[in-house]
Scaffold this active site. Structure first.
Site, short mmCIF file in Angstrom:
data_model
loop_
_atom_site.label_atom_id
_atom_site.label_comp_id
_atom_site.label_asym_id
_atom_site.label_seq_id
_atom_site.Cartn_x
_atom_site.Cartn_y
_atom_site.Cartn_z
N GLN A 190 -18.29 -6.73 -0.18
CA GLN A 190 -17.14 -7.08 -1.71
C GLN A 190 -16.44 -9.16 -0.59
O GLN A 190 -16.14 -9.84 -1.22
CB GLN A 190 -16.24 -6.45 -1.97
CG GLN A 190 -15.17 -6.40 -1.00
CD GLN A 190 -14.14 -5.27 -1.52
OE1 GLN A 190 -14.44 -4.17 -1.84
NE2 GLN A 190 -13.19 -5.58 -1.33
N HIS B 18 1.35 -0.92 -0.03
CA HIS B 18 0.32 0.16 0.17
C HIS B 18 0.86 0.77 -0.13
O HIS B 18 0.65 2.67 -0.22
CB HIS B 18 -1.12 -0.30 1.56
CG HIS B 18 -1.58 -1.25 1.44
ND1 HIS B 18 -1.56 -2.15 2.49
CD2 HIS B 18 -2.79 -1.31 0.56
CE1 HIS B 18 -2.94 -3.30 2.04
NE2 HIS B 18 -3.21 -2.43 1.50
N ARG C 27 -3.59 -10.32 3.97
CA ARG C 27 -4.22 -11.42 4.13
C ARG C 27 -2.71 -12.42 4.59
O ARG C 27 -2.76 -13.50 5.24
CB ARG C 27 -5.37 -12.60 3.21
CG ARG C 27 -6.15 -11.89 3.49
CD ARG C 27 -7.90 -12.51 2.24
NE ARG C 27 -8.80 -12.03 2.55
CZ ARG C 27 -9.00 -10.95 1.56
NH1 ARG C 27 -8.46 -10.77 0.85
NH2 ARG C 27 -10.50 -10.64 1.83
N LYS D 61 -1.07 -6.32 -8.10
CA LYS D 61 -0.99 -7.17 -6.94
C LYS D 61 -2.89 -8.16 -7.33
O LYS D 61 -2.96 -9.12 -8.22
CB LYS D 61 -1.20 -7.29 -6.30
CG LYS D 61 -2.33 -7.77 -4.96
CD LYS D 61 -1.02 -9.52 -4.96
CE LYS D 61 -1.39 -10.18 -3.40
NZ LYS D 61 -3.01 -9.47 -3.10
N ASP D 62 -3.85 -6.80 -7.42
CA ASP D 62 -5.57 -7.57 -7.75
C ASP D 62 -5.45 -7.13 -9.01
O ASP D 62 -6.26 -6.14 -9.70
CB ASP D 62 -6.06 -6.86 -6.73
CG ASP D 62 -5.83 -6.73 -5.58
OD1 ASP D 62 -6.55 -7.57 -5.15
OD2 ASP D 62 -4.64 -6.22 -5.15
P1 AMP Z 1 -6.53 -3.88 -0.63
O1 AMP Z 1 -6.40 -2.67 1.34
O2 AMP Z 1 -5.82 -5.74 0.15
O3 AMP Z 1 -8.03 -3.92 -1.04
O4 AMP Z 1 -5.85 -3.88 -1.03
C1 AMP Z 1 -5.67 -1.57 -1.77
C2 AMP Z 1 -4.66 -0.91 -3.01
O5 AMP Z 1 -3.38 -2.01 -2.42
C3 AMP Z 1 -5.62 -2.32 -4.55
O6 AMP Z 1 -5.48 -1.23 -5.51
C4 AMP Z 1 -3.61 -3.54 -3.86
O7 AMP Z 1 -4.43 -3.78 -5.65
C5 AMP Z 1 -2.92 -2.86 -3.64
N1 AMP Z 1 -1.95 -3.49 -3.00
C6 AMP Z 1 -2.26 -4.39 -2.08
N2 AMP Z 1 -0.64 -5.14 -2.02
C7 AMP Z 1 -0.32 -5.01 -2.92
C8 AMP Z 1 1.11 -5.27 -3.68
N3 AMP Z 1 1.48 -6.66 -2.64
N4 AMP Z 1 1.89 -4.41 -3.80
C9 AMP Z 1 0.90 -3.47 -4.87
N5 AMP Z 1 -0.01 -2.98 -4.84
C10 AMP Z 1 -1.00 -3.78 -3.45
#
Ligand code: AMP
Length: 307
Positions: free
Chosen positions: A66, A42, A195, A157-158
């Protein structure tokens, strides 16, 4: 970088007032949407936004819509104080962390509108997690409407989520520029994820096998293989061999449409999901092929920790 205190706003009205005032002063807005439990992945998005914008909004919202009924909504880590400190340290200027009631007044399931991104959202994670992407698309559309014109940073990543968001931003003519940021990985290749903290030490060690399998597959493509079914068979065999892992999917798709491909093409994604105990981990590699040139995007790696 800065680590002074930054405003933490909970209401839509207060965020709108804050950002409207910033725009009146000619400031540009970058935004990073998260579910909190922030980590270096992040932070890399926040850094990218802060390098290009005067104001950087980090949203922290564990969006219930979600999550499926048997998923980890209740267990999802919530670490707001640490998240605000990390965001401030990486030069975010404001955190927006609404309550569920603020985002869904009247309760979940009472609103009339859902944003559904057809086709792009339907396979892979969309198939494994029914309703997931409708929840994502709807909350992202809401947050982008609350924030207003901005540049929004999302992680590769996503990859499917990124494709879904690109589609909705285009289709709904939102005044948003989407920037895709590289996957940040631990030194052994595991993609950083909130996670990962569900993994016990043994699972954590084994989980590095996911990226190893993807990298091996990418190397085969680098060496000239293009046939998706035979590449996929080798990838599945490598993933099946990971101790403690249970494969959810391994698919080869077009990076924009997320439809299956028979042969590696100009803009391809190898996307996988693997269960370890209670954790479901996703990872992917983007491959660009132009003529005889193959561009393999393995992401960025954190340095190894001192023992
Ligand atoms: P999340 O909190 O998991 O919903 O992720 C929020 C944002 O952070 C999303 O745009 C994810 O793709 C990005 N993100 C999460 N993990 C990574 C990572 N390892 N590398 C790059 N971006 C990430």
């Amino acid at each position: 970088m800065s680590s002074g205190p930054i405003p933490v706003l909970h209401s839509i009205e207060s965020l709108r007032a804050y950002l409207d005032a910033a725009r009146e002063h000619g400031k540009s807005i970058g935004c990073v949407m998260t579910m909190g439990a922030l980590h270096a992945g992040h932070a890399s998005l926040i850094d990218a936004a802060a390098a290009a914008h005067d104001e950087v909004v980090v949203t922290v919202f564990v969006n219930p819509t979600q999550f499926g009924p048997n998923e980890d909504l209740a267990a999802y880590p919530r670490t707001l104080d640490d998240d605000v400190a990390l965001a401030a340290h990486h030069s975010a200027t404001v955190v927006f962390t609404p309550t569920v009631e603020e985002m869904y007044p009247g309760g979940i399931g009472t609103s009339h509108t859902t944003v559904h991104v057809a086709r792009v959202s339907e396979r892979l994670c969309g198939a494994s997690r029914p309703g997931h992407f409708d929840g994502v698309s709807t909350v992202v559309t809401k947050l982008l409407n609350i924030i207003g014109p901005c540049t929004a940073y999302f992680g590769k990543k996503d990859a499917q989520q990124l494709a879904v968001i690109r589609a909705l931003v285009t289709d709904l003519d939102l005044r948003v520029e989407v920037i895709a940021c590289p996957i940040l990985r631990e030194s052994d290749g595991l993609a950083l994820s909130s996670r990962n903290r569900y993994l016990d030490p043994e699972e954590r060690r084994a989980a590095a096998g996911i990226s190893r399998a993807l990298f091996e597959c990418a190397d085969r493509i680098g060496a000239g293989q293009r046939d998706a079914p035979s590449l996929r068979a080798a990838l599945v065999a490598a993933l099946d061999a990971i101790p403690g892992g249970r494969l959810d999917y391994a698919e080869f798709v077009d990076a924009r449409t997320f439809q299956p491909i028979d042969s590696i093409q100009s803009d391809s994604v190898l996307a996988v999901a693997v269960h370890f105990g209670g954790a479901r981990l996703i990872d992917n590699i983007h491959i660009g092929v132009q003529g005889s040139t193959v561009d393999i995007d393995r992401g960025r790696f954190l340095p190894a920790q001192e023992p």
